[in-house]
Design an enzyme around this catalytic site. Sequence first.
Site, mmCIF file in Angstrom:
data_model
loop_
_atom_site.group_PDB
_atom_site.id
_atom_site.type_symbol
_atom_site.label_atom_id
_atom_site.label_comp_id
_atom_site.label_asym_id
_atom_site.label_seq_id
_atom_site.Cartn_x
_atom_site.Cartn_y
_atom_site.Cartn_z
ATOM 1 N N ASP A 54 -2.401 -11.843 4.848
ATOM 2 C CA ASP A 54 -3.859 -11.657 4.814
ATOM 3 C C ASP A 54 -4.610 -12.967 5.066
ATOM 4 O O ASP A 54 -5.794 -12.951 5.385
ATOM 5 C CB ASP A 54 -4.296 -11.102 3.447
ATOM 6 C CG ASP A 54 -3.963 -9.620 3.318
ATOM 7 O OD1 ASP A 54 -3.612 -8.991 4.332
ATOM 8 O OD2 ASP A 54 -4.036 -9.096 2.186
ATOM 9 N N GLN B 110 0.847 -1.207 0.000
ATOM 10 C CA GLN B 110 0.000 0.000 0.000
ATOM 11 C C GLN B 110 0.872 1.244 0.000
ATOM 12 O O GLN B 110 0.642 2.188 -0.763
ATOM 13 C CB GLN B 110 -0.899 -0.006 1.238
ATOM 14 C CG GLN B 110 -1.893 -1.151 1.261
ATOM 15 C CD GLN B 110 -2.632 -1.261 2.587
ATOM 16 O OE1 GLN B 110 -2.282 -0.599 3.555
ATOM 17 N NE2 GLN B 110 -3.638 -2.114 2.622
ATOM 18 N N LYS C 136 -3.937 -4.731 11.523
ATOM 19 C CA LYS C 136 -4.830 -4.896 10.357
ATOM 20 C C LYS C 136 -6.235 -4.414 10.750
ATOM 21 O O LYS C 136 -6.370 -3.665 11.710
ATOM 22 C CB LYS C 136 -4.823 -6.363 9.916
ATOM 23 C CG LYS C 136 -3.485 -6.788 9.296
ATOM 24 C CD LYS C 136 -3.286 -6.166 7.940
ATOM 25 C CE LYS C 136 -1.978 -6.572 7.301
ATOM 26 N NZ LYS C 136 -1.717 -5.843 6.059
HETATM 27 C C1 S3P Z 1 -2.571 -4.640 0.199
HETATM 28 C C2 S3P Z 1 -1.387 -4.787 0.854
HETATM 29 C C3 S3P Z 1 -1.248 -5.457 2.145
HETATM 30 C C4 S3P Z 1 -2.487 -6.295 2.468
HETATM 31 C C5 S3P Z 1 -3.764 -5.543 2.216
HETATM 32 C C6 S3P Z 1 -3.843 -5.151 0.746
HETATM 33 C C7 S3P Z 1 -2.575 -3.950 -1.091
HETATM 34 O O1 S3P Z 1 -1.105 -4.516 3.184
HETATM 35 O O2 S3P Z 1 -2.426 -6.740 3.793
HETATM 36 O O3 S3P Z 1 -4.878 -6.330 2.545
HETATM 37 O O4 S3P Z 1 -3.553 -4.064 -1.862
HETATM 38 O O5 S3P Z 1 -1.593 -3.288 -1.395
HETATM 39 P P1 S3P Z 1 0.273 -3.741 3.476
HETATM 40 O O6 S3P Z 1 0.538 -2.919 2.288
HETATM 41 O O7 S3P Z 1 0.019 -2.917 4.689
HETATM 42 O O8 S3P Z 1 1.268 -4.796 3.723
#
Ligand code: S3P
Length: 544
Positions: free
Chosen positions: A428, A281, A455
């Site tokens: 996840d 993200q 989370k």
């Molecule tokens: C996601 C990245 C992950 C994941 C989230 C979706 C994404 O989080 O846990 O459900 O779509 O980039 P982080 O970027 O915090 O690791």
Amino acid sequence: MSPEEHDGVLAATSHLPHVAAWALARAVAVRRGTGPDPLHFSGPSLRDMTRIAGASVEMWRDILLANGAAVMREIGIFRDELDEMAAAIEKRDGARLEAVLGGAREFRLALEREAGQSVEPARGPLLGVVRIPGDKSIGHRSLILGALAEGVTEIRGLSPGEDNASTLSVLGSLGVRASRDGDRVTIEGVGAGGLQAPTQRLDCGNSGTTIRMMCGVLAGRSFEVTLDGDDSLRRRPMERVAAPLRSLGAVIETTDGCPPVRIGPGRLRAGRVELDVASAQVKTAVLLAGLQAQGKTTVVEPATSRDHTERLLPMFGVEVERPDARTSRVRGPAVLRAASVDVPGDPSAAAFWLVAGSIVPGSRLELRGVSMNPTRTGALDVLLAMGARIEIRRRPPAGREPVADLVVEASELRGIEVVGETMLRAIDEFPALAVAAAVAHGQTRFADGAELRVKESDRIAAMAAGLGDLGVDVEESADGMIVRGGAELAGGAVDACGDHRIAMAFAVAALVARRPVRIRGAGVMAVSDPGFLASLERVRGGAS
Ligand code: S3P
């Protein structure tokens, strides 16, 4: 509770709805024979509202008479409510009517979201084909890139969950026009600089991906915005994205490190950013900001995270350099061209079915069109290492995402170690894997998952508490837990903790429990898979 207390509350929650359904059915039935037949002009509202009027007359005669005093009290309250509504309508008092409807609507929404849902043990194999919702991560990115592109982008297979809908609605508040027909969305891109100042704060709902990626999109604009979300989102750490964007010149403030986040007008400069946490993200936010700056922006992570942004950007005409797996680089200012995107099935949603199919004896489930992106197959690898029987049938890719159909058959699972890079790749899917561990023979150790604590809920605490309530031997640690599996799950009540994946994990656990499992707040499943429980009902007993 005491018998009196039971009869009192049931008079309101069960007996009054029956009384109301019968009264409503009769009130409409009197029209028959006196004009247009109501049966020919009725839709789902009348059908839904009178469904329970089809119940046994003898049984309900006895219930209403046996609990007469309490039922009469509730009928009195109901009559007052009808009078209040009638008075508001008669006096044409819109504000009064609005107060009545608004209060009722709030209760109904709370009922959907917070009320418990009981999931029955499987008592037979799960058989058939399961429709997996579109990948949430790819959905968010396709919507955002489509909005920033020039031309009309078409997305097929978008997730029906609330999270992708949050991104779509935030983009709408920024002046992006889109039309949606089920899982197909058409977006009229506004171009890199075409977003408009919103008239109010942007509500990202429950979606951490929406709020973090939109920080990258909205940094360096000519207007000010505030991004916010629900109670769960307001507890999620935001400095991890704010600090890197600040280093590129963004004006961005968090509220004690969390949402609401205020982004002021500013000018971005290209640069190199080293992240403290591996996060797709945050990486994506930096790349999206980099597209607006002059020159090359490089983001380096401590470990490799999912790479959907890097796979999608070239489809929108923007090259991404990957000198190594932890580094991504874009050059700005970039012009994005509209694209046509097919979203494959979400491997995180598929994980629940892989676990369900593995632990319910005799099961065979087919999951069609799931993304096999190597940054997302951690749970699949963990389950295979636990002894799961999963056949991977490769299919043509969706854009640059590898895809396969997965066929899972029940098998004996054994405990393993889920640590290090594997934990990161299965972050996840931890709730689903924790259920597999509870059923597996021997011990499973999860470690290196401190991220799980920030989370949608503290997923380590939530799974440890719920599995403990079901009688599983669990030992929580700072960054994971030890599950000593193999004993039968008892059934009972657990809490979804406002987290869609926790709710779905316990629905899967219920399948192998001795008694039903009541999941408090099960409605939160709609965040990623509103059809989850319906799909579960379809594969029970083999209908597909
Ligand atoms: C996601 C990245 C992950 C994941 C989230 C979706 C994404 O989080 O846990 O459900 O779509 O980039 P982080 O970027 O915090 O690791």
